[in-house]
Structures are given as C-alpha cells and as structure tokens.
Design an enzyme around this catalytic site. Structure first.
Site, PDB file in Angstrom:
ATOM      1  N   ASP A   1       0.860  -1.199   0.000  1.00 53.97           N
ATOM      2  CA  ASP A   1       0.000   0.000   0.000  1.00 53.97           C
ATOM      3  C   ASP A   1       0.894   1.246   0.000  1.00 53.97           C
ATOM      4  O   ASP A   1       0.910   2.000   0.958  1.00 53.97           O
ATOM      5  CB  ASP A   1      -0.928  -0.015   1.234  1.00 53.97           C
ATOM      6  CG  ASP A   1      -0.161  -0.172   2.549  1.00 53.97           C
ATOM      7  OD1 ASP A   1       0.943  -0.756   2.545  1.00 53.97           O
ATOM      8  OD2 ASP A   1      -0.651   0.299   3.593  1.00 53.97           O
TER       9      ASP A   1
ATOM     10  N   HIS B   1       9.685  -0.294   9.227  1.00 52.37           N
ATOM     11  CA  HIS B   1       8.788  -1.455   9.334  1.00 52.37           C
ATOM     12  C   HIS B   1       8.823  -2.308   8.060  1.00 52.37           C
ATOM     13  O   HIS B   1       9.139  -3.487   8.089  1.00 52.37           O
ATOM     14  CB  HIS B   1       7.334  -1.022   9.540  1.00 52.37           C
ATOM     15  CG  HIS B   1       7.096  -0.174  10.747  1.00 52.37           C
ATOM     16  ND1 HIS B   1       7.215  -0.665  12.024  1.00 52.37           N
ATOM     17  CD2 HIS B   1       6.739   1.119  10.872  1.00 52.37           C
ATOM     18  CE1 HIS B   1       6.926   0.306  12.888  1.00 52.37           C
ATOM     19  NE2 HIS B   1       6.634   1.392  12.215  1.00 52.37           N
TER      20      HIS B   1
END
Length: 289
Positions: A17, A213
């Site tokens: 995303d 992340h």
C-alpha cells in the site's frame, strides 16, 4: 553445473500500500539478488487501493522495472466494509510525500490481486513468498478463491500485529491487522507457512527516527537469519475495544478447556532482530537504487 547447485533465488510477490516505507521496501527488494520480485499486488492502508496501484506502477517505472506486473487488490475489507482506515496523514495525500508525480504510463494487469496470487502459487508450488506489507484482505481472498492456496504458497511473511506491546493505532491494535481483522484471522489460521513480523520487532529497526517497518519485512525474505522466531497459534480479535489484537498462544500453558486456539495451525512470529545489520543492509541497497 555450478549454477544449478547455486541456491534458487526466492520468488516474491509484494502485497503493498505504497506508502513511503513501502517504497523503500520495494526498492530494497529490487536491489536484492537473493530474491526475484515477480509481481506487486496492491491494497488500501497508507492510501486507497486505486492510489496504491498508481504508486506501485510509478515506483516500478522509477526503478526501470516495468516488466514486473502490478495486480490491483481489494477496495474493501473481507466483510465488504468500505469505511477504511487510511494513513494519508502520515504519507501525504498521494502516499509518497506529496511529490505530485506525473501519472504512470503503465496499467495494472486484468487479473485481481487475489487471482494473481492464486495463479502464481499454483504455477510455482512451494516456491513463491508473499511479502504482505498492508492489511491482509488480498491474501484472505486468495485463500477463499482457492482452497489449495495455503498449501501452494511457499511462505507468507507479513507485517502485522503487536504481540505483547501496545499497538500503533490504539493500545490493542497494529495498523495492518486493524485494517482488516477478519482477514487477518483467516490468514493466521489458513495453514500456510506464515511468519509474522510485529511492531514489537520492527520498532527496533530505526533509521534516525524513522521506523523501517516495511523494509525490515523484506529483509526477513532476503536473510531470515537476522531474526529469531517463536511458534504458536495466532488469533485476531475481530470486535469490541480490542478489535485487531493479535494473541499468540505460546504452548507453554496447557488449558483444560477447549479454546478457540485448539486445532489451529501454528505460525512463526518474530521475536528479536539484529537491528544494526538490518539497517546496514537496507541503507546499502537503497543507496545502490
């Protein structure tokens, strides 16, 4: 003969995303000879799915890798929820820091993300790793579309969960699991070889104030030895104030009662990370790109 003996590069599909940290993760993957990116699938999260697709196409154009297909994923959660949590307040309205790039020339392929995932897993059984960097809707849809998907897919390495630390959306939940808790619970219990990288681990991979992340999850595909793992059944809370909570049953306690964790397949959950080496590897490969 030598090249036959050489270890096969790992085929990976990045479910993404994009997102600034997703962009970094994609560039790290493209610069890693250990893995071969065979496709990008898109999902809502940092931005809506339509924009995620546009950004994925744009990033591949920037990288000179328009040979890699992009398959557009779900626009809604697995339960057809349309009220999505979009983190554009972090990544800018366009997801890439409001750079206002021209529209990409490329288009996504005709197939949906779930259909593409199912097709690639059955073309190369046991050989494809999905690196899931957003909510798990597309992966859950793939398990619904093909009962064999969980067996055919080599591994699913996912960024999700908080595992015994507070979440980053609220005290209970991490953003990707919170994005579609029902899909997450389906994926965790589907029986595939799953490695969950929670924010309890990725929060240790820091670059001068920025958490890496998504790149850390790609590194787990590139070099799994930089992490340690525990194994157990993971369930996701799908309603109430702890919606999105990930609970790992570590098998150390025996329960007299039958529980919702019984007879469910186990998954691996990352516990520690060699953060220094991960950051070094990410930086080297980003500089190369």
């Amino acid at each position: 003969m030598a090249d036959v003996a050489a270890k096969e590069t790992k085929k990976i599909i990045i479910d993404t995303d994009p997102g600034i940290d997703d962009a970094m993760a994609i560039f790290v993957a493209l610069q890693s000879p250990e893995v071969q990116v065979i496709g990008l699938t898109t999902i809502y999260g940092n931005v809506y799915t339509t924009l995620a697709t546009r950004n994925a196409l744009h990033l591949l154009e920037v990288a000179g890798r328009t040979d890699i297909p992009v398959a557009e994923g779900s626009h809604v959660t697995i339960t057809k929820g349309t009220k999505l949590r979009i983190a554009d307040f972090v990544h800018g309205a366009d997801g890439l820091g409001n750079q206002n790039f021209p529209p990409p020339k490329g288009k996504p392929i005709e197939q949906s993300a779930a259909a593409f995932l199912v097709e690639q897993a059955s073309l190369y059984p046991g050989k494809v790793t999905v690196v899931a960097l957003g909510p798990l809707t597309n992966i859950a849809l793939a398990t619904q579309l093909d009962p064999e998907f969980a067996k055919n897919i080599g591994q699913i390495i996912l960024l999700g969960g908080a595992f015994a630390v507070n979440g980053n959306v609220n005290p209970a939940a991490e953003a990707n699991i919170f994005g579609d808790p029902d899909a997450a619970d389906m994926v965790f219990t589907c029986g595939a070889d799953i490695l969950a990288m929670g924010i309890n681990v990725t929060h240790q991979v820091v670059l001068t104030g920025v958490y890496l992340h998504d790149p850390a999850v790609v590194v787990a595909a590139v070099d799994p030895s930089l992490f340690t793992y525990t194994e157990g059944v993971v369930r996701v809370q799908t309603n109430g104030i702890t919606r999105g909570l990930t609970i790992l049953y570590n098998k150390q306690k025996r329960f007299g009662e039958v529980t919702e964790w019984c007879d469910k397949p186990t998954v691996k959950v990352a516990v520690t990370v060699d953060a220094h080496t991960v950051v070094k590897l990410v930086m080297e490969r980003l500089i190369e790109s």
